[in-house]
Every structure is written in structure tokens, then in C-alpha cells.
Write an enzyme that holds these catalytic residues in place. Structure first.
Site, PDB file in Angstrom:
ATOM      1  N   GLY A 111     -62.977 -28.714  36.438  1.00 21.48           N
ATOM      2  CA  GLY A 111     -62.237 -29.945  36.152  1.00 21.48           C
ATOM      3  C   GLY A 111     -60.998 -30.036  37.015  1.00 21.48           C
TER       4      GLY A 111
ATOM      5  CG  ASP B 112     -62.238 -24.112  31.617  1.00 18.38           C
ATOM      6  OD1 ASP B 112     -61.998 -25.093  32.348  1.00 18.38           O
ATOM      7  OD2 ASP B 112     -63.367 -23.864  31.154  1.00 18.38           O
ATOM      8  N   GLY B 113     -59.563 -25.818  31.705  1.00 19.96           N
ATOM      9  CA  GLY B 113     -58.999 -27.030  31.111  1.00 19.96           C
ATOM     10  C   GLY B 113     -59.714 -27.365  29.814  1.00 19.96           C
TER      11      GLY B 113
ATOM     12  CE  LYS C 119     -63.794 -25.567  28.600  1.00 17.56           C
ATOM     13  NZ  LYS C 119     -63.324 -26.469  29.679  1.00 17.56           N
TER      14      LYS C 119
ATOM     15  N   GLY D 208     -66.298 -32.411  29.422  1.00 19.19           N
ATOM     16  CA  GLY D 208     -66.129 -33.709  30.086  1.00 19.19           C
ATOM     17  C   GLY D 208     -66.630 -33.657  31.524  1.00 19.19           C
TER      18      GLY D 208
ATOM     19  CD  GLU E   8     -66.077 -25.844  31.388  1.00 16.73           C
ATOM     20  OE1 GLU E   8     -65.369 -26.323  32.297  1.00 16.73           O
ATOM     21  OE2 GLU E   8     -66.367 -26.494  30.374  1.00 16.73           O
TER      22      GLU E   8
ATOM     23  CE  LYS F 277     -57.238 -33.904  29.414  1.00 17.65           C
ATOM     24  NZ  LYS F 277     -57.547 -32.775  30.244  1.00 17.65           N
TER      25      LYS F 277
END
Ligand code: 5RP
Length: 262
Positions: free
Chosen positions: A34, A89-90, A102, A104, A111, A129
Site C-alpha cells: 500500500g 504494514d499499513g 486490511k 484495500g 499480509e 484510519k
């Protein structure tokens, strides 16, 4: 910050830069997918090239692997290292218990595998978020292509008995074709609006034949690093229940932004 970045991108960058503090020489590091994770990879690349940081990384997508290699970062497979010291991670949403949505970017399966093989999981995000209750962001569910319409119907039926506000599932598309994950699967995005019991939902979804994994990350995240456009960064750590606030500095010689349009 004299950069042509939106406030949200600035916030993502500051969170990513702060998260490099979790990485030490000799570590095995998981790299997320991402736009926020991409900032982290760029920051890490700079540390590898300019400061001799010696790490070995596992990427959660082909896209991240390519970026990491172009940054001079050593990338290997999870099967090679088996276990990671930290993954950064995002996320699409995080709540106060640090549970996440998660996927997206469509990388939720790798992940989740990488995150659960990690000693520590650090999420980097901007403050948009953060939610009180997960579910405003459509929940991605990875399904195998075979019989996906039946899987979709089954999921919609299973949702009737669960604590959610919406039940519509839609097949994720890209360029007028079903979006394919790195594993060749499809993604169903569930418009749930509000998820009352995320743990229960996650368990139920994964029982449906055809479902490979869902985008709920429950009790996986150790800390969220939240960036703001002015350089302020907060760290929310569930284990130690601490909130830390710092200011991230940008250095004149920083050349991370030269390829900003990439
Ligand atoms: C990819 C993800 C991403 O981490 C999530 O979509 C957040 O992306 P971004 O940092 O671009 O806002 O889960 O599968």
C-alpha cells in the site's frame, strides 16, 4: 515540509519514518503493501544504502518486492527465513483495541501470513484510519475463483445471523476484469457498515468453502504509529498501554522525494 504532498501523504510519510525506529541491524523484516507501506520501504532503502543497515526482508506482495529491490533492499521468501522480527504494514481501519481491516490493496492473505509469522507487528497510518467500530471500510474477503458466485451468496446468507449492519458483497474489479490477487484469487468486498463482533465474523467467514482469508486482523497488531501532516507522531501500544508523542524531522539532504511520481 516543502514538498508537493497532500496532508494525508505527509502524515503517511511521518508515520513510516517513525516506524524505522523498530528496525535494527540484523533483523528479518516483513514489508507491507500500500501507499503507507511504500513510504516505509523508501525510508528503509535510504537506511540500507546510506547508513549500511543490514537487514533481510520478506514482502507481502509482488509490488512491494519490486519496490524494495529497486531500493537496494535484500528480499527473500518467508519459507527461507520462516520467522520475522518485525513487520511494518499499513491498514484501512484500526480501532482502539488495535484490531484492523486490511486488504484495500488486495494483499490481505500474504499480509496476514507474514504478520502472524512476526514477533512484532507495527501498523503505520494516518489518523483518518482510526474508527470506534470497524466496518465503514468494505471488508475484503479473498475467495478462490471456482464457484465464487455461490461463495458470495453463501457469505451473504451467513451474514444474516451476525452483528453487522449491511450484507452486500461485490466482486472487486480492475480494468473491467475481476481483480486477481498475487495468489490468483478474487476479492469480495463486503459492505457491512458496522461490525459488532469482529472476532466472531472473522471465524465464521473463514468457515465458508471457497473463502481463503478475510481482511480482519484480530489480536495481531502490537502498535499503531499514527502520523500527522505537521510531523507529529503518536504511538499507540496495546501491550504497554502507552501513548507516545514525538516530532519527526526532515533533513535537508533527504532525497526520498525525488521520485515522488513513481
Ligand atoms: C493492502 C493493505 C494496505 O495496508 C491498506 O489498504 C492501506 O493502504 P494505504 O497505505 O495505501 O492507505 O491492506 O492490502
Amino acid at each position: 515540509m516543502s514538498l508537493d504532498l497532500s496532508p494525508v501523504d505527509q502524515a503517511k510519510f511521518f508515520a513510516a519514518r517513525r516506524a524505522t525506529d523498530y528496525v535494527e541491524n540484523g533483523m528479518r523484516v516483513g514489508l507491507g503493501t500500500g501507499s503507507t507501506a511504500a513510504w516505509f520501504v523508501k525510508c528503509l532503502g535510504e537506511m540500507v544504502r546510506d547508513h549500511g543497515l543490514n537487514i533481510i526482508c520478506v514482502a507481502t506482495s509482488a509490488q512491494t518486492a519490486e519496490l524494495a529491490k529497486s531500493e537496494g533492499i535484500t528480499v527473500t521468501t518467508l519459507d527461507d527465513v520462516r520467522w520475522l522480527d518485525v513487520t511494518i504494514d499499513g491498514a484501512d481501519e484500526y480501532d482502539r483495541q488495535l484490531n484492523l481491516i486490511k486488504g484495500g490493496g488486495g494483499a490481505l492473505l500474504r499480509e496476514k501470513i507474514v504478520a502472524t509469522a512476526s514477533e512484532q507487528v507495527i501498523i503505520i497510518a494516518d489518523a483518518t484510519k482510526q474508527v470506534d467500530t470497524l466496518g465503514a471500510f468494505p471488508l475484503p474477503v479473498e475467495v478462490i475463483p471456482f464457484g465464487w458466485q455461490s461463495t458470495k451468496t453463501l457469505i451473504e446468507e451467513m451474514l444474516i445471523g451476525l452483528d453487522v449492519m449491511g450484507r452486500r458483497a461485490s466482486l472487486r474489479m480492475k480494468n473491467n476484469q475481476p481483480f486477481r490477487t498475487d495468489e490468483g484469487n478474487y476479492i469480495l468486498d463486503l459492505d457491512l457498515r458496522r461490525i459488532g463482533n469482529a472476532q466472531q465474523l472473522s471465524l465464521v467467514l473463514n468457515q465458508a468453502p471457497g473463502v481463503v482469508e478475510n481482511g480482519l486482523f484480530i489480536d495481531i497488531c502490537d502498535a499503531v504509529v499514527i502520523g500527522y501532516s505537521d510531523g507529529k507522531v503518536e504511538v499507540r501500544d496495546i501491550n504497554e498501554s502507552i501513548m507516545e508523542q514525538t516530532q519527526v524531522e526532515i533533513f535537508e539532504e533527504d532525497n526520498l522525494f525525488l521520485d515522488i511520481d513513481d
